[in-house]
Write a protein that holds these residues in place. Structure first.
Motif, short mmCIF file in Angstrom:
data_model
loop_
_atom_site.label_atom_id
_atom_site.label_comp_id
_atom_site.label_asym_id
_atom_site.label_seq_id
_atom_site.Cartn_x
_atom_site.Cartn_y
_atom_site.Cartn_z
N GLN A 3 0.86 -1.19 0.00
CA GLN A 3 0.00 0.00 0.00
C GLN A 3 0.89 1.23 0.00
O GLN A 3 1.90 1.28 0.72
CB GLN A 3 -0.92 0.03 1.22
CG GLN A 3 -2.12 -0.90 1.12
CD GLN A 3 -1.78 -2.35 1.38
OE1 GLN A 3 -1.09 -2.65 2.34
NE2 GLN A 3 -2.27 -3.24 0.53
N VAL A 5 0.82 5.56 0.12
CA VAL A 5 0.04 6.75 0.44
C VAL A 5 0.89 7.98 0.17
O VAL A 5 1.92 8.18 0.82
CB VAL A 5 -0.44 6.74 1.90
CG1 VAL A 5 -1.23 8.01 2.19
CG2 VAL A 5 -1.29 5.51 2.17
N SER A 7 1.48 12.15 -0.09
CA SER A 7 1.07 13.39 0.59
C SER A 7 2.03 14.49 0.16
O SER A 7 3.07 14.23 -0.45
CB SER A 7 1.10 13.22 2.11
OG SER A 7 2.41 12.91 2.55
N CYS A 22 5.82 9.58 -0.09
CA CYS A 22 5.10 8.34 -0.40
C CYS A 22 5.47 7.32 0.66
O CYS A 22 6.62 6.85 0.71
CB CYS A 22 5.46 7.83 -1.79
SG CYS A 22 4.82 6.18 -2.16
N GLY A 105 -0.24 4.38 -5.63
CA GLY A 105 -0.98 5.17 -4.67
C GLY A 105 -2.14 5.86 -5.37
O GLY A 105 -2.32 5.73 -6.59
N ARG A 106 -2.91 6.61 -4.59
CA ARG A 106 -4.08 7.29 -5.16
C ARG A 106 -3.74 8.62 -5.80
O ARG A 106 -4.55 9.20 -6.50
CB ARG A 106 -5.13 7.49 -4.07
CG ARG A 106 -5.75 6.20 -3.59
CD ARG A 106 -6.91 6.45 -2.65
NE ARG A 106 -7.59 5.21 -2.29
CZ ARG A 106 -8.69 5.16 -1.56
NH1 ARG A 106 -9.23 6.28 -1.11
NH2 ARG A 106 -9.24 3.99 -1.29
#
Length: 114
Positions: A3, A5, A7, A22, A105-106
């Protein structure tokens, strides 16, 4: 699985700086490569920077000398330091990990105002 993420995105004026992060759910030293991609509206996703577990770093020609990819293995985090930002850097930035398969990631939005 991995996973990821991202930012650190946001709105910045041209010439400014941002640092993207990340965070990975597993040790990045076990991951073959970590990459940053970006996708601007109406354009294909493009590779911005990459680092592999041997330490080899590559940049897209459009960002070389302005962006720096780095890692903090203790935090399982990859960074993208972006300096001298231009309006054409505006895009959604995605973190990618290559570990058996590709993981994404998104994304985080970066908007550079001129």
């Amino acid at each position: 699985q991995v996973q990821l993420v991202e930012s650190g995105g946001g709105l910045v004026q041209a010439g400014g700086s941002l640092r993207l992060s990340c965070a990975a759910s597993r040790s990045i030293t076990s991951i073959s490569a970590m990459r940053w991609y970006r996708q601007a509206p109406g354009k294909e996703r493009e590779l911005v920077a990459s680092i592999n577990n041997g330490g080899t770093i590559r940049y897209a020609e459009s960002v070389r000398g302005r962006f720096t990819i780095s890692t903090d293995n203790a935090k399982n985090t990859v960074y993208l330091q972006m300096n001298s930002l231009k309006s054409e850097d505006t895009a959604v930035y995605y973190c990618n990990a290559v570990w058996i398969s590709n993981y994404w990631g998104r994304g985080t939005q970066v908007t550079v105002s001129s």
